[in-house]
Enzyme design. Structure first.
Site, short mmCIF file in Angstrom:
data_model
loop_
_atom_site.label_atom_id
_atom_site.label_comp_id
_atom_site.label_asym_id
_atom_site.label_seq_id
_atom_site.Cartn_x
_atom_site.Cartn_y
_atom_site.Cartn_z
N ASN A 155 0.72 -1.28 0.07
CA ASN A 155 0.16 0.03 0.01
C ASN A 155 0.85 1.33 -0.08
O ASN A 155 1.31 1.58 0.96
CB ASN A 155 -0.87 -0.06 1.37
N LYS A 190 0.25 4.14 -0.36
CA LYS A 190 -0.52 5.37 0.11
C LYS A 190 -0.24 6.66 -0.92
O LYS A 190 -0.30 6.27 -2.05
CB LYS A 190 -0.01 5.95 1.36
N HIS A 228 -9.64 1.46 4.87
CA HIS A 228 -8.13 1.76 5.63
C HIS A 228 -8.60 2.86 6.83
O HIS A 228 -9.26 3.63 6.57
CB HIS A 228 -7.32 2.47 4.53
N GLU A 267 -6.90 5.08 7.56
CA GLU A 267 -6.54 6.69 7.28
C GLU A 267 -7.78 7.30 6.49
O GLU A 267 -8.19 8.40 6.83
CB GLU A 267 -5.31 6.46 6.37
N GLU A 307 -5.39 -4.35 10.84
CA GLU A 307 -4.34 -3.48 11.04
C GLU A 307 -4.70 -2.52 12.04
O GLU A 307 -5.41 -1.50 12.10
CB GLU A 307 -4.47 -2.43 9.73
N GLY A 336 2.66 2.97 10.60
CA GLY A 336 3.55 4.01 10.44
C GLY A 336 4.15 4.34 11.60
O GLY A 336 4.89 5.23 11.73
N SER A 361 3.44 -1.78 10.39
CA SER A 361 4.98 -1.57 10.98
C SER A 361 5.60 -3.08 10.40
O SER A 361 6.50 -3.41 11.16
CB SER A 361 5.31 -1.29 12.44
P1 13P Z 1 3.23 0.82 7.55
O1 13P Z 1 3.52 -0.40 7.20
O2 13P Z 1 3.77 1.91 7.11
O3 13P Z 1 2.92 0.67 9.17
O4 13P Z 1 1.72 0.91 7.25
C1 13P Z 1 0.53 -0.05 7.20
C2 13P Z 1 -0.47 0.30 6.39
O5 13P Z 1 -1.13 1.30 6.53
C3 13P Z 1 -0.77 -0.78 5.40
O6 13P Z 1 -2.03 -0.37 4.56
#
Ligand code: 13P
Length: 277
Positions: free
Chosen positions: A38, A40, A122, A124, A191, A197, A236
């Site tokens: 992903n 983003k 997601h 976010e 997640e 992140g 992560s």
């Molecule tokens: P990270 O791997 O950067 O923590 O992000 C995970 C994520 O949001 C994947 O959709």
């Protein structure tokens, strides 16, 4: 918390513990193993082409790259031209067929340009686009109608975890997302919001326990198919901790953010899951 929900969750937790003791899995599960990038809101067209040129196929693992929307079609053309077995997925879609929705992308268009998967819900987007479980459900339905596999994201915030609300939050998110949907047609990604992140992933044992719980919820909805649903972990994940997740019975792959931006790291994570596939 409502007493009936409490009792339901308690039962599911008991079942999850019985069904899956949380030990590393030694036998293949028969479920599709995924390693998904992903990206983003990252990468340029040229950076994407460089990445895809270097990226090797999954060797038994389903590799899906989810770039920003304007890169989906060139990404598809590139992997198709190179005859690479790499899937292209979107990071979002709209719940309506088409219409006056400025800035949105229809699932039918994603399908037309060659996407096979679509991330939905997601955290976010739940946070800054106010997507709730009902919207996630409509988006997943629209994706399925158009032949895209929804990758439905669920997860608790740090505050919810600290208040011992994890199972309740996940149950609510799952039941909402799956209303009128056959669970065997979707992929779930657990997640935890606090792990995204932050560099602080869940431990593999913690993730396994939650994945077993998610599978117990699925078994209550559809006993026959619960064992077939791929449940991915995200938050992560990197080349150093991927092996621990891959060793767990109910972890069928990973959804990777930061570590998917560097092709070497992403390839190493794929290799870890390919070993067990
Ligand atoms: P990270 O791997 O950067 O923590 O992000 C995970 C994520 O949001 C994947 O959709």
């Amino acid at each position: 918390m409502d007493q009936s929900i409490k009792a339901y969750i308690k039962l599911l937790v008991q079942e999850a513990v019985q069904q899956s003791p949380g030990l590393p899995g030694s036998l293949p599960t028969g479920r599709t193993q995924y390693v998904i990038a992903n990206w983003k809101m990252n990468k340029t067209l040229q950076e994407m082409l460089d990445f895809l040129q270097q990226l090797k196929e999954g060797n038994g693992v389903e590799v899906v790259v989810c770039p920003p929307a304007p890169l989906l079609y060139p990404a598809k053309l590139y992997v198709q031209g190179q005859n690479k077995d790499i899937h292209i997925g979107a990071q979002n879609t709209h719940q309506e067929e088409n219409g006056a929705y400025t800035g949105e992308t229809a699932a039918s268009l994603l399908k037309e340009i060659g996407c096979s998967h679509c991330i939905i819900g997601h955290s976010e987007r739940r946070q800054y686009a106010q997507e709730d479980d009902a919207t996630v459900n409509l988006k997943a339905k629209q994706a399925l109608k158009r032949g895209l596999t929804p990758i439905i994201c669920i997860g608790e915030t740090l505050q919810q975890k600290q208040q011992n609300q994890t199972e309740k939050v996940l149950t609510t998110q799952m039941l909402g997302a799956l209303e009128g949907i056959d669970a065997s047609e979707v992929v779930f990604a657990y997640e935890p919001v606090w792990a995204i992140g932050t560099g602080e992933s869940a431990t593999a044992e913690e993730a396994q326990r939650i994945h077993a719980y998610i599978r117990a919820v699925l078994a209550h909805l559809d006993k026959e198919n619960a064992e077939k649903v791929s449940i991915l972990y995200g938050g992560s994940v990197n080349e150093n901790n991927a092996q621990e997740f891959a060793a767990m019975t109910d972890i069928d792959g990973v959804l990777v953010g930061g570590a998917s931006l560097k092709v070497d790291s992403f390839q190493k994570i794929i290799a870890v899951f390919a070993k067990g596939a």
